[in-house]
Structure formats: C-alpha cells, structure tokens
Design an enzyme around this catalytic site. Structure first.
Site, mmCIF file in Angstrom:
data_model
loop_
_atom_site.group_PDB
_atom_site.id
_atom_site.type_symbol
_atom_site.label_atom_id
_atom_site.label_comp_id
_atom_site.label_asym_id
_atom_site.label_seq_id
_atom_site.Cartn_x
_atom_site.Cartn_y
_atom_site.Cartn_z
ATOM 1 N N GLU A 275 -33.619 26.451 28.489
ATOM 2 C CA GLU A 275 -33.885 25.031 28.221
ATOM 3 C C GLU A 275 -33.762 24.686 26.742
ATOM 4 O O GLU A 275 -34.089 23.584 26.317
ATOM 5 C CB GLU A 275 -35.241 24.622 28.780
ATOM 6 C CG GLU A 275 -36.401 25.513 28.405
ATOM 7 C CD GLU A 275 -37.719 25.089 29.060
ATOM 8 O OE1 GLU A 275 -37.819 23.975 29.583
ATOM 9 O OE2 GLU A 275 -38.656 25.899 29.022
ATOM 10 N N ARG B 212 -37.469 13.338 25.054
ATOM 11 C CA ARG B 212 -37.471 12.980 26.477
ATOM 12 C C ARG B 212 -38.535 11.947 26.834
ATOM 13 O O ARG B 212 -38.514 11.377 27.919
ATOM 14 C CB ARG B 212 -37.654 14.253 27.325
ATOM 15 C CG ARG B 212 -38.972 14.942 27.119
ATOM 16 C CD ARG B 212 -38.974 16.353 27.664
ATOM 17 N NE ARG B 212 -39.496 16.440 29.003
ATOM 18 C CZ ARG B 212 -39.719 17.578 29.655
ATOM 19 N NH1 ARG B 212 -39.437 18.738 29.090
ATOM 20 N NH2 ARG B 212 -40.199 17.592 30.865
ATOM 21 N N CYS C 219 -33.815 23.622 37.528
ATOM 22 C CA CYS C 219 -35.117 23.094 37.949
ATOM 23 C C CYS C 219 -35.536 21.836 37.187
ATOM 24 O O CYS C 219 -36.618 21.321 37.401
ATOM 25 C CB CYS C 219 -36.199 24.166 37.839
ATOM 26 S SG CYS C 219 -36.518 24.675 36.147
ATOM 27 N N HIS D 56 -43.408 14.318 31.023
ATOM 28 C CA HIS D 56 -44.287 14.952 32.004
ATOM 29 C C HIS D 56 -45.124 13.927 32.754
ATOM 30 O O HIS D 56 -45.581 14.180 33.863
ATOM 31 C CB HIS D 56 -45.131 16.040 31.336
ATOM 32 C CG HIS D 56 -44.299 17.236 31.025
ATOM 33 N ND1 HIS D 56 -43.800 17.485 29.776
ATOM 34 C CD2 HIS D 56 -43.790 18.198 31.830
ATOM 35 C CE1 HIS D 56 -43.050 18.573 29.821
ATOM 36 N NE2 HIS D 56 -43.030 19.026 31.051
ATOM 37 N N ASP E 51 -35.664 19.732 29.087
ATOM 38 C CA ASP E 51 -35.718 20.080 27.668
ATOM 39 C C ASP E 51 -34.322 20.322 27.103
ATOM 40 O O ASP E 51 -34.048 19.976 25.966
ATOM 41 C CB ASP E 51 -36.601 21.318 27.453
ATOM 42 C CG ASP E 51 -38.065 20.936 27.398
ATOM 43 O OD1 ASP E 51 -38.393 19.975 26.680
ATOM 44 O OD2 ASP E 51 -38.879 21.571 28.088
#
Ligand code: PEP
Ligand code: MG
Length: 581
Positions: free
Chosen positions: A434, A468, A505, A191, A458
């Site tokens: 996800e 990630r 997305c 993020h 994810d």
C-alpha cells in the site's frame, strides 16, 4: 429544496429528520421560514436562549471555583445579557416581522451590537465585542448543533449531519437510529467512509459547506448511491426517492439469489471473493452474502474508543468469534494499523506529528511498541490452532521492515513453544502493498511472504500525494489513475512470477467499474466490504476472462484517470446496465 453533491461512500437511500452535530464555526446564511411556522421559530429561540443561559451559569460556577469569582463574573455577565428581555424581544421581532429563521435573526442582532461596540474607539468596549460573539455562538449551538455524545443516546431515528466524523465516532453510531449521515469533509476511502460501509449506514461525505443551511429537524434525503443530499425536499422528490428506495431493495434481494453460487466467470475461472471486516460480528455478514472468507480483518478497531489496550485474551476472544462464524473458511488478520486517521483513545500511541499519514503509524508504531505487537501476535498464533488463520502486516515500506516483523513473529513462536501453547507453525505470512516503495520492490518482497494484499486506499493517496480524507483533493484521488494501475500491474506480475497469492483489499475492489479491469490484470482474489459482495459476484459471473483481459489491455493504454474511468464505466454498463446505472 436544496440539492448538495458530494462523494457517495456507503450505498442506500434514507429519508428522515436532520440532527446537526455541533460545529466549531457557524456561518449563518439569510434564511426565511413560512408564515405558519413563525410561532414555532420564536419558541425555538426561547428554548435556545434558556439553554444558553443555563450553560453560561454552569460555566460561571465552574470558573469561579477553579479561578476565583472575578473570572466567574465574565460568565455572570453572559447570563445577564442572554436573559435580557429586551434582547429576546429584539430578535423575536426580527423573526416575526421579517420572517427570518431564528439562527439568522440571532446572528443579525448580535453582530449589529458587536459592531457598535467595536466602533467605539476604546479598547475596553472593543474587547467586549468578543463576548457578544461568544454569546452568539452559545445561542447558535443550541439552535443548530447537538453535542456529539447525544448521538449515542438517540430515542428517534435521525439523519446525522456534521462537519466531519472521526472513525471512532462513526463506529459507535447505531444503524437502527442513524438512518444515514452526511459530512462536509472527508474523502472516498477515509476510515469514516469504511466504517459507514461496515455498519451499512448510507453516507455521503465531502459535501463542502452546507451545515449552516440546515436546522435540526429539517427533512433530509441522503442518497448514498449517487452522493447526493437533498435538504427540505419537495413532495415530488420525496415520492421519487421512496420509489428509488424500493427498487434498490428489490435489486439487492435479487442479488441475494447468488449467495450460494461461486464467484466464477462465464468461462469457469474461479475468483475468491472475500469480505473486509472491522468487527468480529461482521464475519456473519460476509457469509450471508456468500463470501469465501475474510480477506482483511482491520484489528485496530479493537483499540478505537478504548481507554486501555485490549489484553491477549480480548484479542483471542475477538479472533475466536470470527473463526467460530467462518468455520473452515480462511481469515486474514492484519496486525494493528493505528495512527494517521485511526487513533486509539490511549494517547500513548498518538504522537504529535506534522504529517500523521507519513509518520509513526501502523507497523512502524508496532515495531516501536514491541509489547503491543507481541501481545497481538500471540493471540493471532493461538487462534491459528483453531482455523485457517493468516497474518498480514500493514504499511510495510521496506524489505528490512518486513524482515523485522517476521523476526518478532519467530520470537513469539519460540515463546509459545516453550510455554507449550498450540499454534500453527506454518501460519501463512503476508504483507500489504500500500506504499509505492513496496509496489516497486514487489519482486524482492515476494521472496519473503506467501501472499500480497494490495491496499489501494493508501496506495492511491501515497502515489498521487492526495490525502484520502481530504475532499479538496478528491478529484486527484482515483483508483483509475494510470500511475496507480501501473503499480498494481507491477505487483501482480511479481506475485505471479514468484507464485505468491495476490489480493486487492482497498475500496477499489468493491467498486463495480474496476472488476473487469482487475480480473483482466490477473487478479483472482478480491476482498470487499461485505455489502458489495453480491454486486461484485454478479459482475464476475457475467463476463468471460477474455472480455476482462481485453478491457484491461485497453484501459492500460489510456493516459488519464478520467479516460480510464469513463471507459470502464462504459464497458461495465454494456455488460450489466443495472449495476452502473
Ligand atoms: C488500504 O489502504 O487499501 C487498506 C485496505 O487499508 P486501510 O483502508 O485500513 O488503510
Ligand atoms: Mg491502508
């Protein structure tokens, strides 16, 4: 000049002075400075010693007050040592006589003394060595690192270098003052990386250890297109990068011409190209780049960095801002995806977990905090009276979980109805796919919703069991992995069969090499970081559906992520060399 390679997460090239954020563990390499810079180096040393002494004095006062004078005396001894003229002279001599950088000279002197103490075979002296390491750290912190709070009060533009940055630390960076950032840790879909894209700050993460090779103020180049960081570049490299920067800007401005053209293939197949946003104002960035709406609004950023929960009115205010900007264009509002690497400052929602990515995050957390969940649902429903709003649940891993979310939504609708508050009773409900279990159960989930959005960020980490945010497993973490492609294929087929809309997305949808593949697999909707919209639109407008289908067919036969990625890169380069080159 030193060249470091990491993971490119936000494009653009920036050149500027380094600001090194404080780091917990310093590892000081042997570094030399030019002869004409030695005087400056000793001045830096004196300043760092003075600052470290001042901090030790503050510690002495605070500790004396809290625990008593005898404990405060530990820091009084630190002050005494740091201000010792002999110590300063010893370090300074090493700088002037050997040409060492101040950091290395400090480290050498302090460690030599600590070793001598440790070698005295008596507990008392050995334990004093710890104090010397402590003092070394305090001086080095002043030479190397700046406190994180200071990033918010920058006067001059800088390039931020740090071991790591949290998403909320990144969220408060001012793009006018922070030209770029580079971190030792981090992965391509963390993020923090997503925030860099949102703020349009060039960034490279996952560089491995390099912070201790830099001093504050050193010139640094961050190449967010290729994932390269150059420390103390030579004249030729600097000029080359200035030229690259100019040509990148001109490519971008050429792409700007696509703004008002639809995202459709050469054979006129229309693709909906949406933007992902974290802040309401970003909706404008989506429109400026010619998007068809907002495909993902990550609302948890309303919570990050805040002491208390946003009220229903604050939620509504944020959603109304987006709607005002978008006009009649659609927006998918995703309910809170807090947890894992996205924590609210409010510790109530920060469970102490061993595996936060597998823990009480996202919709699981909301289902345990119904007031939190319902407050947000009320605001989303109220916003739906004013525009094309859709609601989406993140991290759904079972059919039951999705049904629970829908049940709570139904309760909130009833409440609003009773209160006479307007909302769209037909508000479209969607789910993120996800988690591998959701992809496998896509047929069943399709019966419950009107749209799917595949969250590859994810989905990749859970499919390959590769965090990630962890640079150490970044080579495993690939959107092109055949296992991931098979799951996407399952989801798209289930969606087509049950006539529910399907979108991608995750960051994958904004990576040019995957556009052909996704179109060929049957996707007609993509949602990407706003600054990626023109590039992806350009690719869509450069191919036919037939070409895309062939590419997807071929890619699905390959057995490794490396083969898939090489093949896709080659095919994309063939069509649009300037995008991949
Ligand atoms: C995803 O997981 O792909 C996604 C879009 O959600 P986030 O990146 O916010 O986890
Ligand atoms: Mg996600």
């Amino acid at each position: 000049m030193e060249i470091k390679r990491g993971i490119a997460v936000s494009p653009g090239v920036a050149i500027g002075p380094a600001l090194v954020l404080d780091t917990e563990s310093f590892r000081i390499p042997q570094r030399y400075v030019e002869e004409d810079l030695l005087a400056g180096e000793t001045a830096r040393l004196r300043e760092a010693l003075a600052a470290a002494a001042e901090q030790a004095r503050i510690n002495q006062d605070e500790v004396s007050e809290k625990l008593g004078k005898q404990y405060g005396a530990i820091f009084a001894a630190h002050v005494h040592l740091i201000e010792d003229a002999g110590l300063a002279q010893e370090i300074e001599n090493l700088i002037l006589n050997e040409g060492f950088a101040a950091e290395y000279a400090v480290s050498r002197v302090m460690r030599r003394h600590a070793k001598t103490l440790e070698s005295i075979d008596r507990g008392y002296f050995a334990s004093r060595a710890i104090d010397l390491f402590d003092i070394e750290k305090a001086i080095l912190r002043n030479l190397l690192g700046q406190r994180r709070e200071q990033v918010q009060q920058l006067k001059e533009p800088v390039i931020v270098l740090s071991h790591d940055l949290t998403p909320s630390e990144t969220a408060v960076l001012d793009p006018h003052k922070v030209y770029a950032f580079a971190t030792e840790a981090g992965g391509r879909a963390s993020h923090t990386a997503i925030m860099a894209g949102a703020l349009e700050i060039p960034a490279v993460v996952g560089l491995g250890r390099f912070i201790t090779d830099v001093s504050g103020g050193d010139l640094v180049i961050v190449d967010g297109n290729r994932g390269v960081v150059i420390l103390n570049p030579d004249e030729e490299t600097r000029e080359r990068y200035e030229r690259t920067r100019t040509s990148h800007l001109s490519f971008e401005s050429r792409l700007g011409e696509l703004r008002d053209l639809p995202a459709e293939t050469r054979d006129k197949v229309r693709v909906l190209l949406h933007g992902n946003i974290e802040f309401p104002q970003e909706a404008a960035h989506c429109l400026e780049r010619g998007s068809d709406g907002v495909g993902l609004y990550r609302t948890e950023f309303l919570y990050l960095g805040k002491e208390s929960d946003p009220s229903e009115a604050e939620h509504l205010d944020a959603y109304s801002t987006v709607l005002r900007i978008l006009g009649s264009k659609p927006i998918v509002i995703r309910t809170l995806d807090l947890g894992a690497d996205k924590f609210a400052t409010n510790t109530e929602y920060k469970p102490d977990e061993r595996n936060p990515f597998l823990g009480l995050r996202s919709v699981r957390l909301c289902l345990r905090n119904l007031t939190l969940f319902k407050t947000q649902m009320r605001a989303i429903l109220r916003a739906s009276a004013f525009g094309d709003v859709r609601i989406m649940f993140p991290m759904v891993s079972t059919v039951l979980e999705l049904r629970q979310c829908k049940m709570i939504l139904a309760e909130v609708k009833e409440d609003l109805e009773e209160e006479g508050i307007a909302f769209n009773p037909k508000l479209p409900v969607g789910t993120m796919i996800e988690v591998p279990s959701a992809a496998i159960m896509a047929e069943q989930l399709a019966r419950e919703v009107s749209f799917f959005s595949i969250g590859t960020n994810d989905l990749i980490q859970y499919t390959l069991a590769a965090d990630r945010t962890n640079e150490a497993v970044a080579s495993l973490y690939s959107p092109g992995d055949p296992a991931v492609l098979r799951l996407i294929d399952l989801v798209v087929k289930a969606a087509l069969k049950h006539k529910v809309e399907v979108n991608v997305c995750g960051e994958m949808s904004g990576e040019p090499i995957y556009t052909l593949l996704l179109l060929g697999m049957g996707l007609r909707q993509l949602s990407v970081t706003p600054h990626k919209i023109p590039e992806i639109k350009k690719i869509i407008r450069s191919v036919t559906l037939q070409e895309a289908k062939q590419v997807a067919q071929e890619a699905m036969c390959l057995e490794t992520a490396r083969d898939v990625n090489n093949y896709l890169r080659e095919q994309t380069r063939r069509i649009l060399p300037e995008v991949v080159g």
